[in-house]
Structures are given as structure tokens and as C-alpha cells.
Design a protein around this motif. Structure first.
Motif, mmCIF file in Angstrom:
data_model
loop_
_atom_site.group_PDB
_atom_site.id
_atom_site.type_symbol
_atom_site.label_atom_id
_atom_site.label_comp_id
_atom_site.label_asym_id
_atom_site.label_seq_id
_atom_site.Cartn_x
_atom_site.Cartn_y
_atom_site.Cartn_z
ATOM 1 N N SER A 124 0.831 -1.207 0.000
ATOM 2 C CA SER A 124 0.000 0.000 0.000
ATOM 3 C C SER A 124 0.863 1.254 0.000
ATOM 4 N N THR A 125 0.233 2.372 -0.296
ATOM 5 C CA THR A 125 0.922 3.664 -0.325
ATOM 6 C C THR A 125 1.466 4.045 1.041
ATOM 7 N N MET A 126 0.856 3.531 2.121
ATOM 8 C CA MET A 126 1.250 3.962 3.462
ATOM 9 C C MET A 126 2.344 3.095 4.082
ATOM 10 N N GLU A 127 2.962 2.214 3.297
ATOM 11 C CA GLU A 127 3.955 1.318 3.887
ATOM 12 C C GLU A 127 5.227 2.039 4.317
ATOM 13 N N HIS A 128 5.795 1.542 5.403
ATOM 14 C CA HIS A 128 7.141 1.918 5.839
ATOM 15 C C HIS A 128 8.130 1.423 4.781
ATOM 16 N N LYS A 154 2.759 -3.807 -7.168
ATOM 17 C CA LYS A 154 1.614 -2.924 -7.375
ATOM 18 C C LYS A 154 1.207 -2.299 -6.045
ATOM 19 N N VAL A 155 0.623 -1.103 -6.124
ATOM 20 C CA VAL A 155 0.419 -0.300 -4.917
ATOM 21 C C VAL A 155 -1.051 0.057 -4.741
ATOM 22 N N ILE A 156 -1.580 -0.221 -3.554
ATOM 23 C CA ILE A 156 -2.959 0.137 -3.203
ATOM 24 C C ILE A 156 -2.979 1.623 -2.827
ATOM 25 N N PRO A 157 -3.811 2.433 -3.446
ATOM 26 C CA PRO A 157 -3.833 3.864 -3.123
ATOM 27 C C PRO A 157 -4.480 4.159 -1.773
ATOM 28 N N VAL A 158 -4.224 5.365 -1.301
ATOM 29 C CA VAL A 158 -4.751 5.860 -0.027
ATOM 30 C C VAL A 158 -5.576 7.105 -0.305
ATOM 31 N N GLU A 175 -7.030 6.493 4.534
ATOM 32 C CA GLU A 175 -7.547 5.123 4.546
ATOM 33 C C GLU A 175 -7.284 4.459 3.190
ATOM 34 N N LEU A 176 -7.117 3.140 3.225
ATOM 35 C CA LEU A 176 -6.904 2.420 1.975
ATOM 36 C C LEU A 176 -8.144 2.476 1.092
ATOM 37 N N ASP A 177 -7.927 2.582 -0.202
ATOM 38 C CA ASP A 177 -9.003 2.508 -1.185
ATOM 39 C C ASP A 177 -9.274 1.026 -1.432
ATOM 40 N N MET A 178 -10.256 0.487 -0.726
ATOM 41 C CA MET A 178 -10.506 -0.948 -0.779
ATOM 42 C C MET A 178 -11.075 -1.398 -2.123
ATOM 43 N N ALA A 179 -11.805 -0.511 -2.799
ATOM 44 C CA ALA A 179 -12.298 -0.854 -4.139
ATOM 45 C C ALA A 179 -11.125 -1.020 -5.095
ATOM 46 N N ALA A 180 -10.142 -0.134 -4.974
ATOM 47 C CA ALA A 180 -8.944 -0.240 -5.810
ATOM 48 C C ALA A 180 -8.168 -1.507 -5.469
ATOM 49 N N PHE A 181 -8.123 -1.845 -4.199
ATOM 50 C CA PHE A 181 -7.455 -3.076 -3.774
ATOM 51 C C PHE A 181 -8.065 -4.297 -4.461
ATOM 52 N N GLU A 182 -9.392 -4.357 -4.443
ATOM 53 C CA GLU A 182 -10.073 -5.491 -5.089
ATOM 54 C C GLU A 182 -9.766 -5.539 -6.585
ATOM 55 N N ASN A 183 -9.695 -4.378 -7.214
ATOM 56 C CA ASN A 183 -9.405 -4.340 -8.649
ATOM 57 C C ASN A 183 -7.963 -4.775 -8.962
ATOM 58 N N LEU A 184 -7.053 -4.549 -8.001
ATOM 59 C CA LEU A 184 -5.662 -4.935 -8.200
ATOM 60 C C LEU A 184 -5.445 -6.437 -8.025
ATOM 61 N N LEU A 185 -6.275 -7.069 -7.222
ATOM 62 C CA LEU A 185 -6.150 -8.503 -7.000
ATOM 63 C C LEU A 185 -6.437 -9.275 -8.286
ATOM 64 N N ARG A 226 -8.958 -12.008 3.848
ATOM 65 C CA ARG A 226 -10.010 -12.831 3.236
ATOM 66 C C ARG A 226 -10.017 -12.669 1.722
ATOM 67 N N LYS A 227 -9.935 -11.438 1.240
ATOM 68 C CA LYS A 227 -9.998 -11.198 -0.196
ATOM 69 C C LYS A 227 -8.723 -11.675 -0.904
ATOM 70 N N ALA A 228 -7.590 -11.546 -0.239
ATOM 71 C CA ALA A 228 -6.344 -12.033 -0.833
ATOM 72 C C ALA A 228 -6.357 -13.555 -0.939
ATOM 73 N N HIS A 229 -6.832 -14.206 0.092
ATOM 74 C CA HIS A 229 -6.902 -15.674 0.067
ATOM 75 C C HIS A 229 -7.875 -16.169 -1.006
ATOM 76 N N HIS A 230 -8.881 -15.359 -1.306
ATOM 77 C CA HIS A 230 -9.868 -15.758 -2.309
ATOM 78 C C HIS A 230 -9.233 -15.947 -3.681
ATOM 79 N N VAL A 231 -8.152 -15.185 -3.959
ATOM 80 C CA VAL A 231 -7.462 -15.338 -5.245
ATOM 81 C C VAL A 231 -6.201 -16.192 -5.115
ATOM 82 N N GLY A 232 -6.019 -16.809 -3.943
ATOM 83 C CA GLY A 232 -4.891 -17.708 -3.749
ATOM 84 C C GLY A 232 -3.609 -17.049 -3.296
#
Length: 409
Positions: free
Chosen positions: A122-126, A145-149, A154-164, A191-197
Motif C-alpha cells: 500500500s501507499t502507506m507502507e514503511h 503494485k500499490v494500493i492507493p490511499v 484510509e486504503l481505497d478498498m475498491a482499488a485493492f479489489e481491482n488490483l487482486l 479474506r480477499k487475498a486468500h480468495h485469489v490464492g
């Protein structure tokens, strides 16, 4: 049931370093996101090890070695309970969060993430949760790939799902941001990450002293943390990993303790957790780390969290009225981190003036330069609160900031 409040005066008496003057003023320590101070019982545990049973561990059969080994392994058992891991073989003792992330990158990453595979952060990572993956991508040809904030931090969870996708092999995200305080929805992320393996690594450096962590309930694959942010010694950390994953990963470093048998033809590696613990570890600090866990548990995570949340709310309200001040990171769920900028005032100048008044804060990019770029700033002033802080200290912070603003504008 109402949570009983802590006796903060009694808590403060356990921290020798707090009872001093800095630049002629009583110390106010608001740099807890960088490292927390240590209670006397942790300091005493270090001294007791060195004065009573200093010895190398695991291989000695004399009394001191056996006592040191027992104390070292007792800390591992305490971590198993603290994280609710299934067994002690899932608890790898490291030198800190950064070491744990690098271990996963160099073992799981090199073995199971190949050319064209994708890693999400994510964008907020150390930086510690950015650079090891960039290094892996350079070697293995995988893609970062980077999840936007969003504007609130807060994380953009819709963008996260689209990146998976079916190319995602790992999602590596921070549990709580060191720069913003944001608590991420890691249950949903896992949960969502595990859904795509995909597997999931969670950086718990900022979360471990604030939040209750149950790795089995989370179903997280890897979880890393550092003791120095948990009232414990520096140079100690934990990598939790699911047993089957750790067994599938090659050793990270070669040397003593991680072997069963060595010949010039072949080496047979040790069982978990020792396969990943080459060489003489940081024995004294690991031993003292158990005392830090005991300290946290004696106060109660729920009571610590309630006190820190009240401090965060008090400080946010107290500083909001200062002319030109803008809080960076306004997520709904936060740990006790308050970062801000003041129009026309450089954060480093502000910190110098606060230090002259005995007030310790952190300034700069907080090892999150991409996050600072997201907010179009060079850095912030960060006040971070721990269980021993008080509202009276926050009042001093507000007065100090107001004084500095008058001097600098």
C-alpha cells in the motif's frame, strides 16, 4: 462491562527515564511510534541475565547454559500465547520487523514469486515493507503494485479489489500506519487475498502494543513485529508464520543452530523454528522481552487501548484550534498517532523549539516517503502516545506549539 481505568501515576513510576529534565524542563516523551520507553522490570531482567546466567544457548549442558536456554525458550512460548499461534515452531525470533520482512522476501519470495507474478503493498507502507519487495522484483522479475490511499489516510478498498488477480502471489500491508495512525481492515484484506490464492504478510510494528492480535482468527500467513515498540528491548522481533509455509521455505542464513548435520558433501537443516535462527541470537534482549509481554498483559490491552484513544482524542481536539494546523491522517480507526503540518512553519524548526521545552516529538517523512508524496508534503510533526502519557503533557505540547508558531511565523 466497564473497563477499569489505569492508575497512570502508578504506571509512570515504573519508567525511570520519564523522571528527568531535558533542557531544564520536565521530559515529555511523545516519540513512542519510533520506540517506547522501558519499565524498570525489563531493565532489571537484562541486568539479571548478565549478572546471573549469561551463557550461550541450546548446545551447552552446564547449569548456566541450561538456565539461559530455558529463559530464551520461555520468551518464545510467551510470544506464542501473545499472538495465539498454534505452536512455538511458528514463532521465529528475529532482530525486528525489518528483519522479519526481509526473511520472508528472501525465502518465500525467492522460492514462490517468479517472473510476472504480482506483489501488492500500500501507499502507506514503511520503507521496510517496500524496499525488500523492490529488491525481489529486480532479481525475480515479479511486479510490485500499490494500493492507493484516500485523503483521510484510509486504503481505497475498491482499488485493492481491482488490483487482486490470479497473478497476485503476496499482499504485504501494515496493520497500523506509523505515519498516520490508520488501522487497516486486515481481516477483510486477508479474506480477499486468500480468495485469489495469495498469501498475506502483515507488518504489526505499530499495532502490537495497541491491538489484540490473534493470528489464527485472522488466518494471516505471516505477521511481523518489534519488541522495542512494545516496552521491550531493541534488537528483538518476531516473525509468525503458518507451519506448512515455514516448512516449505528454504533457510535464510547459514551457520550454527540452523543445522542438524554438516558434511562437506551436504548439510541437513534443523527443524522449525531453528531452521531460520542461524548463529548466536540476541539472548539477553530476548530473555528480557518476556518481561515486556508480561508488563503489557498485566495492564491489559483493552485498558491500554482505552487510555491511548482518550489521549489521541484529547490531543486532536487540543491542537485543532492552532492557526494553520492541519492533521495528516483522519481515518475513523487509528492508533495513538497524531501527525500534522502547520502552514508557514517547517516541521524541523518546530521540533527544535519543542525540544528546548523538553518535549520530544518526531519530524520528517517517518520512513514513508511515498506517503508524504501522496499528500504533497515533505514531512510532518508526529506526536505519538503510550500508556504512560497524560493529558497534562498534551497541554504542554499545545502550549509549546503555540509558542513556536509565534516565534516562527
Amino acid at each position: 462491562m466497564t473497563t477499569q481505568k489505569l492508575d497512570i501515576d502508578a504506571v509512570r513510576q515504573q519508567f525511570p527515564i520519564l523522571h528527568q529534565q531535558v533542557n531544564g524542563k520536565p521530559l515529555v516523551y511523545f516519540d513512542n511510534a519510533a520506540t517506547t520507553q522501558k519499565p524498570k522490570e525489563v531493565i532489571d531482567a537484562l541486568s539479571q541475565y548478565y549478572t546471573g546466567y549469561n551463557a550461550n544457548i541450546h548446545r551447552g549442558i552446564h547449569t548456566l547454559a541450561e538456565k539461559a536456554t530455558s529463559a530464551f525458550e520461555a520468551t518464545r512460548s510467551a510470544f506464542r500465547t501473545f499472538l495465539n499461534a498454534a505452536g512455538t515452531e511458528e514463532i521465529i525470533l528475529t532482530y525486528g520487523t525489518t528483519d522479519g520482512i526481509n526473511l520472508v522476501a528472501q525465502t518465500f519470495g525467492r522460492s514462490f514469486i517468479g517472473k510476472g507474478d504480482e506483489i501488492l503493498i500500500s501507499t502507506m507502507e514503511h520503507h521496510s515493507n517496500i524496499v525488500p519487495w523492490q529488491m525481489l522484483c529486480e532479481v525475480n522479475g515479479c511486479v510490485l503494485k500499490v494500493i492507493p490511499v484516500d485523503e483521510s489516510g484510509e486504503l481505497d478498498m475498491a482499488a485493492f479489489e481491482n488490483l487482486l488477480s490470479d497473478r497476485t502471489r503476496l499482499v504485504s500491508v501494515v496493520h497500523a500506519s506509523n505515519a498516520l495512525g490508520t488501522i487497516n481492515p486486515i481481516t477483510e484484506i486477508i479474506r480477499k487475498a486468500h480468495h485469489v490464492g495469495a498469501k498475506v504478510l502483515v507488518d504489526g510494528a505499530q499495532a502490537a502494543s495497541h491491538l489484540t492480535i490473534d493470528v489464527q482468527a485472522l488466518d494471516v500467513d505471516f505477521y511481523v513485529l518489534s519488541l522495542h515498540k512494545m516496552y521491550g528491548p531493541t534488537g528483538v522481533g518476531v516473525l509468525y508464520g503458518k507451519k506448512d509455509l515455514l516448512n516449505s521455505m528454504p533457510p535464510y542464513r547459514g551457520g550454527g543452530e540452523m543445522i542438524k548435520e554438516v558434511t562437506f558433501a551436504k548439510t541437513t537443516y534443523n527443524d522449525l523454528p531453528y531452521k531460520f535462527e542461524a548463529g548466536t541470537p540476541n539472548i539477553a534482549d530476548v530473555v528480557a522481552a518476556r518481561t515486556a509481554i508480561t508488563f503489557i498483559e498485566s495492564l491489559g490491552k483493552d485498558r491500554i487501548a482505552a487510555h491511548e484513544l482518550s489521549l489521541l482524542q484529547y490531543a486532536t481536539d487540543a491542537l485543532q484550534g492552532i492557526d494553520g494546523l492541519r492533521v495528516i491522517g483522519t481515518a475513523k480507526n487509528k492508533v495513538s498517532v497524531l501527525s500534522f503540518v502547520i502552514k508557514g512553519v517547517h516541521h524541523q524548526d518546530l521540533a527544535v523549539i519543542l525540544d528546548q521545552q523538553g518535549i520530544a516529538v518526531r519530524t520528517g517523512h517517518h520512513c514513508t516517503q511515498p506517503l508524504m508524496q501522496r499528500f504533497d508534503i515533505t514531512g510532518t510533526t508526529r506526536a505519538s502516545f503510550a500508556v504512560y502519557n497524560t493529558t497534562a503533557e498534551i497541554d504542554r505540547l499545545r502550549e509549546g506549539v503555540e509558542r513556536a508558531v509565534k516565534m516562527l511565523k
